[in-house]
Design an enzyme around this catalytic site. Structure first.
Site, PDB file in Angstrom:
ATOM      1  CD  GLN A 130       2.895  -5.789   2.731  1.00 34.06           C
ATOM      2  OE1 GLN A 130       3.905  -5.193   3.118  1.00 34.06           O
ATOM      3  NE2 GLN A 130       1.702  -5.226   2.764  1.00 34.06           N
ATOM      4  CG  MET A 136      -5.495  -3.394   5.543  1.00 39.87           C
ATOM      5  SD  MET A 136      -3.821  -3.530   6.206  1.00 39.87           S
ATOM      6  CE  MET A 136      -2.868  -2.965   4.804  1.00 39.87           C
ATOM      7  CD  GLN A 158       0.056  -5.607   6.523  1.00 35.26           C
ATOM      8  OE1 GLN A 158       0.045  -4.576   7.188  1.00 35.26           O
ATOM      9  NE2 GLN A 158      -0.922  -5.926   5.713  1.00 35.26           N
ATOM     10  CB  CYS A 177      -0.949   0.000   1.192  1.00 40.04           C
ATOM     11  SG  CYS A 177      -0.108  -0.048   2.785  1.00 40.04           S
ATOM     12  CG  ASN A 178       3.735   1.811   2.644  1.00 37.15           C
ATOM     13  OD1 ASN A 178       4.672   1.096   2.285  1.00 37.15           O
ATOM     14  ND2 ASN A 178       3.145   1.686   3.822  1.00 37.15           N
ATOM     15  N   GLY A 187     -14.956  -3.980   3.096  1.00 37.27           N
ATOM     16  CA  GLY A 187     -13.960  -4.799   2.416  1.00 37.27           C
ATOM     17  C   GLY A 187     -13.721  -6.079   3.192  1.00 37.27           C
ATOM     18  CB  ALA A 188     -14.224  -9.357   2.855  1.00 37.34           C
ATOM     19  N   GLY A 189     -10.789  -8.209   2.323  1.00 40.59           N
ATOM     20  CA  GLY A 189      -9.480  -8.700   1.914  1.00 40.59           C
ATOM     21  C   GLY A 189      -8.554  -8.912   3.102  1.00 40.59           C
TER      22      GLY A 189
END
Length: 360
Positions: free
Chosen positions: A120, A192, A116, A50-51, A188-190
């Site tokens: 990834q 994260m 996290q 995400c970043n 959302g249900a991913g």
């Protein structure tokens, strides 16, 4: 051949640009394949979070490879090459190794010490293995990076205050997270979103106070089954939003999901709402933060307080671990390069000695 990394992250570019270049899983796979088609590149791995987006390549030359990789990223994002070149960072060979080890150790994260990133990096390596874009060099490098990250977390307390962006966001949100009776809506249900639900429950929040909404109702039900929280249909999102005290959103949508009008209607009548936006691109319009009764915590806010919690001595200790591991990795790599030459020389010497003995 040497390792090359071309990247864009919260350290080099604003959130607005990161929103444009962010990659989904399929896009990361396609980009890896495109990078591998560059003549000077023999291996490629793409880390996309995400970043940050970082392309690691095993390349036989620096110049040319960098511009080609940046061009691929720019074309995929619909950006001009020149504008993107000013925002990227580049590391080569030893510096590239050191950079990956720092990332794995949580030293380069928006929230220093978050764990996290290790998952990834592992996912990026697995994608490369499955798509055969990874060879011996990058496989060895990434496997060692994962070990470095695990060692940093095992030997220090660098992650005690911020094991993930979710935890850091909840810390930034303040007392409303633990206030008695607070009602949570997770959009959302991913991965994260699941992490957010799990973190709330780990903090003692009653699952009955947590509701999940997802465009695909079945996926929301799967999350409900795992944690015992409630599920609502996407069509009922506004009704649930009007009853929530905290909105946690990470939908994966390419467009804004919660605009100013939508949030303003939810807080009509003087209600207050805390909005935690963990998505990139952002789910919540930037203008929402101008609403008096709404508190917004997003990646931009977290970036402004990137050094959440982690004690200076823990950070310094992880830096020492990373430095030592970089030296050890580079030394082992140098020895591996020399070994075939030494073996060949010994073999040749043995043959010479054998011929001389036969002659004598």
């Amino acid at each position: 051949m040497s390792v090359l990394v071309v990247g864009i992250s919260h350290r080099s570019a604003p959130v607005e640009l990161l929103e444009q270049v962010v990659l989904g899983n399929d896009d990361a796979i396609k980009l890896s394949g495109q990078v591998l088609e560059i003549e000077s590149v023999s291996e490629a791995v793409v880390i996309s979070t995400c970043n940050r987006i970082e392309v690691f390549a095993e390349a036989d030359r620096f110049h040319g490879s960098v511009e080609e990789i940046v061009r691929l990223i720019a074309d995929r994002a619909g950006l001009e090459l020149e504008s993107l070149l000013r925002q990227v960072y580049v590391h080569f060979d030893q510096a590239a190794v050191a950079h990956l080890f720092r990332v794995a150790g949580g030293l380069d994260s928006m929230v220093v010490g978050e764990s996290q990133i290790l998952g990834q990096i592992r996912e990026a390596l697995q994608r490369g293995q499955q798509e055969s874009t990874v060879g011996t060099s990058l496989n060895s490098l990434f496997q060692q990076a994962l070990r470095v990250g695990k060692r940093g977390h095992a030997e220090t307390d660098i992650d005690r205050s911020a094991p993930s962006l979710v935890t850091a966001a909840f810390e930034a949100a303040g007392p409303v997270i633990t206030a008695e009776g607070s009602r949570f809506l997770v959009a959302g249900a991913g991965t994260m979103s699941a992490l957010a639900v799990r973190t709330l429950i780990d903090r003692g929040i009653d699952p009955a106070q947590i509701w999940v909404a997802n465009r695909t109702f079945g996926r929301g039900i799967a999350l409900v089954a795992g944690y015992g929280v409630g599920a609502v249909r996407w069509e009922s999102l506004d009704v649930e939003l009007a009853a929530a005290d905290v909105l946690v959103t990470c939908t994966g949508s390419a467009d804004v999901v919660f605009d100013t009008a939508r949030i303003a209607e939810a807080v009509a009548g003087g209600r207050s709402l805390t909005v935690i936006d963990l998505a990139l691109p952002r789910d919540v319009a930037h203008e929402v933060r101008e609403l008096a009764s709404v508190q917004v915590v997003d990646l931009e806010v977290l970036g402004e307080s990137a050094l959440h919690g982690s004690a200076a001595e823990d950070v310094e200790q992880v830096r020492e671990i990373v430095d030592a591991e970089v030296r050890a990795f580079l030394s082992a790599r140098s020895q591996a390069k020399v070994t075939p030459t030494v073996v060949a020389l010994r073999s040749m010497a043995t043959e010479v000695v054998g011929r001389e003995i036969d002659r004598l």
